[in-house]
Design a protein around this motif. Structure first.
Motif, short mmCIF file in Angstrom:
data_model
loop_
_atom_site.label_atom_id
_atom_site.label_comp_id
_atom_site.label_asym_id
_atom_site.label_seq_id
_atom_site.Cartn_x
_atom_site.Cartn_y
_atom_site.Cartn_z
N GLY A 1 0.80 -1.22 0.00
CA GLY A 1 0.00 0.00 0.00
C GLY A 1 0.83 1.27 0.00
N GLY A 2 2.15 1.13 0.01
CA GLY A 2 3.02 2.29 -0.10
C GLY A 2 3.44 2.90 1.22
N ALA A 3 4.19 4.00 1.11
CA ALA A 3 4.75 4.66 2.28
C ALA A 3 3.77 5.63 2.92
CB ALA A 3 6.02 5.41 1.88
N VAL A 4 2.77 6.05 2.14
CA VAL A 4 1.74 6.95 2.65
C VAL A 4 0.38 6.45 2.17
CG1 VAL A 4 3.15 9.03 2.85
CG2 VAL A 4 2.12 8.45 0.66
N GLY A 5 -0.64 6.97 2.75
CA GLY A 5 -1.97 6.65 2.26
C GLY A 5 -2.57 5.42 2.90
N VAL A 6 -1.89 4.84 3.88
CA VAL A 6 -2.49 3.74 4.63
C VAL A 6 -3.04 4.29 5.95
CG1 VAL A 6 -1.13 1.85 3.66
CG2 VAL A 6 -0.21 3.19 5.55
N VAL A 7 -3.67 3.45 6.71
CA VAL A 7 -4.23 3.96 7.97
C VAL A 7 -3.11 4.41 8.91
CG1 VAL A 7 -6.48 2.82 8.05
CG2 VAL A 7 -4.44 1.55 8.72
N PRO A 8 -3.25 5.60 9.50
CA PRO A 8 -2.17 6.12 10.33
C PRO A 8 -1.87 5.26 11.56
CG PRO A 8 -3.92 7.78 10.03
CD PRO A 8 -4.39 6.51 9.37
N GLN A 9 -2.80 4.42 11.95
CA GLN A 9 -2.61 3.60 13.14
C GLN A 9 -1.67 2.41 12.91
OE1 GLN A 9 -5.59 4.71 12.13
NE2 GLN A 9 -5.94 6.20 13.78
N SER A 10 -1.36 2.11 11.65
CA SER A 10 -0.47 0.97 11.42
C SER A 10 0.76 1.41 10.65
CB SER A 10 -1.22 -0.13 10.65
OG SER A 10 -1.74 0.39 9.46
N PRO A 11 1.85 0.63 10.78
CA PRO A 11 3.07 1.02 10.07
C PRO A 11 2.86 0.96 8.56
CG PRO A 11 3.42 -1.00 11.37
CD PRO A 11 1.99 -0.62 11.52
N PRO A 12 3.46 1.88 7.82
CA PRO A 12 3.29 1.84 6.36
C PRO A 12 3.91 0.57 5.77
CG PRO A 12 4.33 3.90 7.10
CD PRO A 12 4.29 3.00 8.28
N ASP A 13 3.37 0.14 4.63
CA ASP A 13 3.90 -1.05 3.95
C ASP A 13 5.31 -0.82 3.42
OD1 ASP A 13 1.66 -2.49 4.44
OD2 ASP A 13 0.81 -2.32 2.42
N ASP A 14 5.58 0.43 3.04
CA ASP A 14 6.89 0.75 2.46
C ASP A 14 7.62 1.71 3.40
OD1 ASP A 14 8.10 1.01 -0.78
OD2 ASP A 14 8.90 2.28 0.80
N THR A 15 8.91 1.47 3.63
CA THR A 15 9.64 2.29 4.61
C THR A 15 9.93 3.70 4.11
OG1 THR A 15 11.68 1.31 3.80
CG2 THR A 15 10.71 0.32 5.78
N GLY A 16 9.84 3.92 2.80
CA GLY A 16 9.79 5.30 2.30
C GLY A 16 11.07 5.93 1.82
N GLU A 17 12.23 5.35 2.15
CA GLU A 17 13.46 6.09 1.80
C GLU A 17 13.79 6.07 0.31
OE1 GLU A 17 13.28 3.31 3.42
OE2 GLU A 17 15.06 2.04 3.22
N ALA A 18 13.04 5.29 -0.47
CA ALA A 18 13.31 5.30 -1.91
C ALA A 18 12.29 6.17 -2.67
CB ALA A 18 13.29 3.88 -2.47
N LEU A 19 11.42 6.86 -1.92
CA LEU A 19 10.44 7.72 -2.59
C LEU A 19 11.16 8.74 -3.45
CD1 LEU A 19 7.87 8.47 0.26
CD2 LEU A 19 7.56 7.01 -1.75
N GLY A 20 10.70 8.90 -4.66
CA GLY A 20 11.30 9.87 -5.57
C GLY A 20 12.52 9.35 -6.31
N LEU A 21 12.97 8.15 -5.96
CA LEU A 21 14.13 7.60 -6.66
C LEU A 21 13.66 6.65 -7.77
CD1 LEU A 21 16.46 6.75 -3.63
CD2 LEU A 21 16.52 8.76 -5.13
N PRO A 22 14.37 6.66 -8.87
CA PRO A 22 14.01 5.71 -9.95
C PRO A 22 14.41 4.28 -9.58
CG PRO A 22 15.97 6.97 -10.55
CD PRO A 22 15.48 7.54 -9.24
#
Ligand code: HEM
Length: 430
Positions: free
Chosen positions: A120-141
């Motif tokens: 479900g990605g680094a954002v856009g999931v329910v705030p009460q649970s950890p995101p599916d993606d840790t996020g540090e590759a956002l914006g990287l190809p």
């Protein structure tokens, strides 16, 4: 079909993943191109990003390597600049839990190698649970990320006991590597039930991949050891400039090219009848952490350095010849030189596909760099390739004055996942 729908159409297992946020439209179009991407085995040319008028110029790393294919990518694929290699211990006895994790890993791997977020990605999931993606590759190809999985001997049996009902499926070629002369192996840098080799042109992308697989595997696997690598020390693309290792020598001059289908079939891919059917199309991987005593090397004369390899330092030419790619005259090289000993003509035609990386992991507390070569070699049968070659090198190679093998692992890398819905290890567990 618009770009976003097209992107979703090539995403794995239902295509719910989204492209990483912050990417140019053009980059997305380039990645979406299952049709324009590299051949299934990762052999051949790099995919060209498709042009779009409304987007900024795409950098060459805005490319993905297809995840699906007959062979796993990351073996014959043109070598990327960076490595994050991880060996895992399986900490559960539950076969179903392991299979479930392998399915989840496959889905995530298909997603991130395509430049998309995990689940479900680094954002856009329910705030009460950890995101599916840790996020540090956002914006990287996608950065040509490849993820290659392998299964170690201890996944099949440990201390003589069957694990997960796999003992009978252990390939004979997946031997416990013998102790070679001079080995100083450290247990906490050796072995492992499962490995993942992550290669990418951006280290953050490779690290993100391993981290997210480790997170998904929580409760099923633990990271046993891992290794970062930079400055690829081998080439599977003979036309490009050969990279140099930390000893300053060109490394990868004579290697199996990713485009050389005949040599790959002969020396790298397990063929029908070689061993268990589940490995057909796969390959055996040996990983060795080889420490260089850089300080001693740096005090050796140029003559001594060149005698160590039997090639010149600047050009990389074999002794007695002018150019790097001139055919070597082995008799012109010192008898104990690395290249003379390792060349196929000295070993009944034996060849391995080398895919190693340099490493520098700080210092050792004694004022010396903890640096060297993280050696990775793929082969069709380790008993007929790495084992005899390393037995010979360990006993005779002049290079041993400057190196020590401190880590070792051996893995059976299964064939590729052919299409969405299939999963890593399916041929073994299925
Ligand atoms: C720190 C350790 C090592 C260093 C610095 C190193 C370096 C090199 C260099 C500079 C070359 C010549 C350029 C080339 O053809 O690629 C070479 C060739 C080669 N090395 Fe190594 N190497 C190391 C370990 C190993 C090990 C452990 C093996 C296998 C057991 C191995 C197998 C080979 C082979 C097969 C060749 C190609 C020889 C030929 O066909 O001409 N190397 N290595």
């Amino acid at each position: 079909m618009d770009v976003e729908n097209e992107q979703q159409a090539v995403s794995a297992d239902g295509g719910a993943e989204k492209p990483r946020a912050g990417l140019s439209r053009r980059a997305v179009i380039g990645w979406a191109g299952a049709g324009v991407a590299i051949g299934a085995a990762g052999v051949g040319t790099v995919a060209a990003a498709t042009m779009a008028d409304d987007a900024p110029a795409a950098a060459p790393q805005n490319l993905d390597v297809p995840f699906y294919g007959e062979h796993q990518s990351g073996i014959s694929t043109p070598v990327q600049d960076r490595l994050h290699f991880a060996a895992f211990d399986v900490i559960t006895e539950d076969r179903d839990a392991l299979i479930k994790m392998l399915k989840e890993w496959t889905k995530a791997a298909a997603s991130i190698t395509g430049g998309r977020e995990v689940g479900g990605g680094a954002v856009g999931v329910v705030p009460q649970s950890p995101p599916d993606d840790t996020g540090e590759a956002l914006g990287l190809p996608a950065s040509r990320l490849t993820l290659t999985i392998g299964f170690g001997p201890t996944l099949f049996e440990k201390d003589g006991k069957d694990r997960f009902g796999l003992k009978a499926k252990r390939p004979e070629a997946l031997v416990d590597l013998p102790k070679f002369k001079g080995d100083r192996l450290e247990a906490n840098r050796s072995g492992g039930d499962i490995c993942i080799q992550a290669c990418a042109d951006d280290p953050q992308v490779a690290v993100h991949a391993i981290r997210n697989l480790a997170r998904i595997g929580m409760g099923v696997v633990n990271v046993r050891w891992s290794q970062l690598g930079f400055g690829k020390t081998s080439s599977t693309t003979p036309d490009s400039q050969t990279p140099r290792n930390l000893m300053g020598f060109k490394d990868g001059t004579h290697n199996i090219a990713g485009t050389d289908a005949d040599s790959l079939a002969r020396h790298v891919w397990a063929a029908p009848g070689d061993g268990p059917d589940w490995m057909t199309g796969g390959s055996y991987l040996v990983a060795r952490r080889i420490r260089m005593t850089i300080e001693t090397w740096d005090r050796a004369s140029l003559q001594d350095q060149e005698d160590t390899f039997g090639r010149t330092k600047i050009e990389g030419a074999p002794y007695g010849k002018q150019k790097e790619r001139d055919a070597p005259d082995l008799s012109a090289m010192p008898a104990d030189s690395h290249v003379r000993l390792a060349h196929p003509d000295s070993n009944n035609g034996l060849m391995i596909l080398r895919r190693g990386y340099s490493f520098t992991d700080g210092t050792d507390g004694l004022g010396r760099l903890d640096a060297g070569l993280f050696f990775l070699a793929y082969q069709r049968d380790t008993r007929k390739a790495f084992v005899p070659l390393q037995t010979k090198l360990a006993a005779n190679d002049k290079l041993n004055e400057y190196i020590t093998h401190v880590g070792s692992a051996h893995f059976a890398c299964p064939p590729g996942v052919r299409k969405p819905g299939e999963w890593w290890g399916q041929t073994l567990f299925g």
